[in-house]
Design an enzyme around this catalytic site. Structure first.
Site, PDB file in Angstrom:
ATOM      1  CB  SER A 218      31.795   0.429  20.910  1.00  0.00           C
ATOM      2  OG  SER A 218      30.801  -0.199  20.067  1.00  0.00           O
TER       3      SER A 218
ATOM      4  CG  HIS B 212      36.386  -6.000  15.395  1.00  0.00           C
ATOM      5  ND1 HIS B 212      35.040  -6.172  15.378  1.00  0.00           N
ATOM      6  CD2 HIS B 212      36.712  -4.729  15.123  1.00  0.00           C
ATOM      7  CE1 HIS B 212      34.533  -5.042  14.898  1.00  0.00           C
ATOM      8  NE2 HIS B 212      35.465  -4.153  14.843  1.00  0.00           N
TER       9      HIS B 212
ATOM     10  CE  LYS C  41      29.890  -4.234  20.102  1.00  0.00           C
ATOM     11  NZ  LYS C  41      29.489  -3.487  18.941  1.00  0.00           N
TER      12      LYS C  41
ATOM     13  CG  ASP D 127      28.426  -1.420  22.168  1.00  0.00           C
ATOM     14  OD1 ASP D 127      29.046  -0.314  21.878  1.00  0.00           O
ATOM     15  OD2 ASP D 127      28.060  -2.414  21.386  1.00  0.00           O
TER      16      ASP D 127
ATOM     17  NE  ARG E 158      30.147   5.957  19.839  1.00  0.00           N
ATOM     18  CZ  ARG E 158      30.787   4.955  19.410  1.00  0.00           C
ATOM     19  NH1 ARG E 158      30.644   3.573  19.980  1.00  0.00           N
ATOM     20  NH2 ARG E 158      31.671   5.076  18.488  1.00  0.00           N
TER      21      ARG E 158
HETATM   22  N1  URA Z   1      31.545  -1.098  15.461  1.00  0.00           N
HETATM   23  C1  URA Z   1      31.162  -1.154  16.588  1.00  0.00           C
HETATM   24  O1  URA Z   1      30.599  -2.139  17.219  1.00  0.00           O
HETATM   25  N2  URA Z   1      31.453  -0.102  17.479  1.00  0.00           N
HETATM   26  C2  URA Z   1      31.623   1.041  17.018  1.00  0.00           C
HETATM   27  O2  URA Z   1      31.741   2.114  17.851  1.00  0.00           O
HETATM   28  C3  URA Z   1      32.243   1.059  15.785  1.00  0.00           C
HETATM   29  C4  URA Z   1      32.013  -0.066  14.855  1.00  0.00           C
END
Ligand code: URA
Length: 410
Positions: free
Chosen positions: A183, A82, A187, A161, A168
């Site tokens: 978040s 990521h 995932k 999320d 957010r």
């Molecule tokens: N990417 C995401 O998936 N979530 C976040 O909070 C910030 C970047």
């Protein structure tokens, strides 16, 4: 559960228990907790932070708000990377098939561009026909056949999320370490991973401007992922100049194809190999050999075909998406390039239409910059510093103005 009491406790810097966090997320996902209460809680978390235990509980609750990908017991090791986002960062397009070529499974759930930072899904969608929304059955079919898949979040994966992120985004609560941690990791963990590498960027073109901010996010993500059973490596990488020589959706796919053919720019290939080696069983050198032998390129083409894309487009992305104006930016001075600021390049390509100002904005796949000079290279006044691909001469000139603000030649 009395929600106002829990919000007040967090507002005063107290802690929430795992079961309270679980109940809050369940209530929010089902619609029983209204957006205004969740917004207040997110703001309290933004200001007061969360302990490691609270962050892990929030990640667990978000993860279990939906389904988790399940794999056969005898399936290969699942790995992923990521990145917290950058300009010109097309590494995912190369890393997923490279790790699949190494015998691993990479069920990569990616995101879209956010602010000035590019998104893997937007890049992939510049390939005609390519589908980023697959069902879970299709995800399994692609992985089981070639070892990697690149998709967007499905409706069933981490619905909490999806809802919380949207909130957010409009309540000034995105840049919170525990909220970002939960978040991103919910995932990633929903992919059913064994190993994860986190590429946490810092610098002008990144979310986190300083190394110490990036380190704080990296520590939080690493602690939480390890607590949830995923072996995690972190790499802090500067994002002061763009990665590679191109930024913009189709132009980045074209550059990723070059890299998959072993002809990519050195900084891009280095980053790909560093991140891949962090989760692979093979060494960096073995991975480099696979990349240069075209093994990842073969898998990438298969993945494009299996996800509905036109594989014949891959080697002619720039021609397919030719922008009407290609404008050469000439160097205003002679010397060494000491700064080509990623933020200004990001703003320039956002202005050209490569990103979004609002969630439902249309992306222009053709626009962007390429043939960028790299920091440390020398140039003479009047030589080409980079090219701008634009819809109009006026858009190209506005982008040039932005680029020149981020330039230092000594
Ligand atoms: N990417 C995401 O998936 N979530 C976040 O909070 C910030 C970047």
């Amino acid at each position: 559960m009395h929600i106002p009491t829990l919000i007040e406790r967090k507002r005063e810097g107290g802690s929430l228990s795992a079961s309270e966090i679980q109940d809050l997320i369940a209530a929010f996902t089902s619609g029983k907790m209204p957006d205004y209460q969740m917004s207040a809680l997110a703001m309290a978390i933004y200001f007061k932070g969360m302990t490691t235990e609270e962050t892990a509980a929030l990640t667990q609750a978000m993860l279990h708000s939906g389904s988790v990908l399940k794999w056969p017991a005898e399936a290969p090791l699942r790995v992923d990377k990521h990145s917290t986002g950058g300009i010109g960062d097309k590494t995912s397009l190369i890393i997923a098939p490279l790790l699949a070529a190494d015998g691993l499974w990479v069920p990569m759930i990616s995101g879209r561009g956010l602010g000035i930072t590019g998104g893997t899904l937007d890049k992939l969608e510049s390939i005609p026909g390519f589908r980023t929304q697959l069902s879970e059955a299709e995800i399994h079919q692609v992985i089981e056949s070639i070892g990697c898949v690149m998709v967007g979040q499905t409706a069933d994966i981490c619905p909490a999320d999806k809802k919380l992120y949207a909130l957010r985004d409009v309540t000034g609560t995105v840049p919170s370490v525990p909220l970002i941690t939960a978040s991103i990791l919910s995932k990633k963990i929903a992919e059913g991973l064994h190993r994860l590498v986190l590429d946490v960027k810092f610098g002008s073109g990144a979310f986190m401007k300083t190394r110490s901010e990036a380190q704080a996010l990296a520590d939080s993500m690493c602690r939480t992922a390890e607590a949830m059973g995923v072996k995690t490596q972190v790499r802090l990488n500067p994002m002061d100049e763009p990665t590679g020589l191109a930024a913009g959706n189709a132009l980045e796919v074209a550059e990723a194809v070059c890299c998959l053919q072993g002809k990519g720019p050195a900084d891009l290939e280095d980053l790909v190999l560093d991140l891949s080696a962090a989760v692979s069983l093979s060494s960096r050198e073995q991975l480099r050999a696979k990349l240069h032998a075209g093994e990842a390129w073969v898998i990438f083409q298969k993945m494009i075909t299996m996800q509905g894309g036109d594989v014949t487009a891959l080697e002619k992305m720039a021609q397919l998406h030719a922008a009407p104006v290609i404008h050469e930016v000439k160097s205003p001075a002679s010397g060494i390039l000491t700064r080509l600021d990623a933020r200004h390049i990001g703003l320039a390509i956002l202005g050209l239409g490569a990103g979004r100002a609002q969630a439902d904005d249309h992306i222009d796949p053709a626009v962007g910059v390429d043939q960028m000079l790299k920091v440390g290279q020398s140039i003479h006044a009047g030589e080409v510093l980079l090219r701008i691909h634009a819809r109009s001469q006026a858009a190209a000139e506005a982008a040039e103005k932005e680029v020149l603000q981020g330039l230092t030649i000594r």
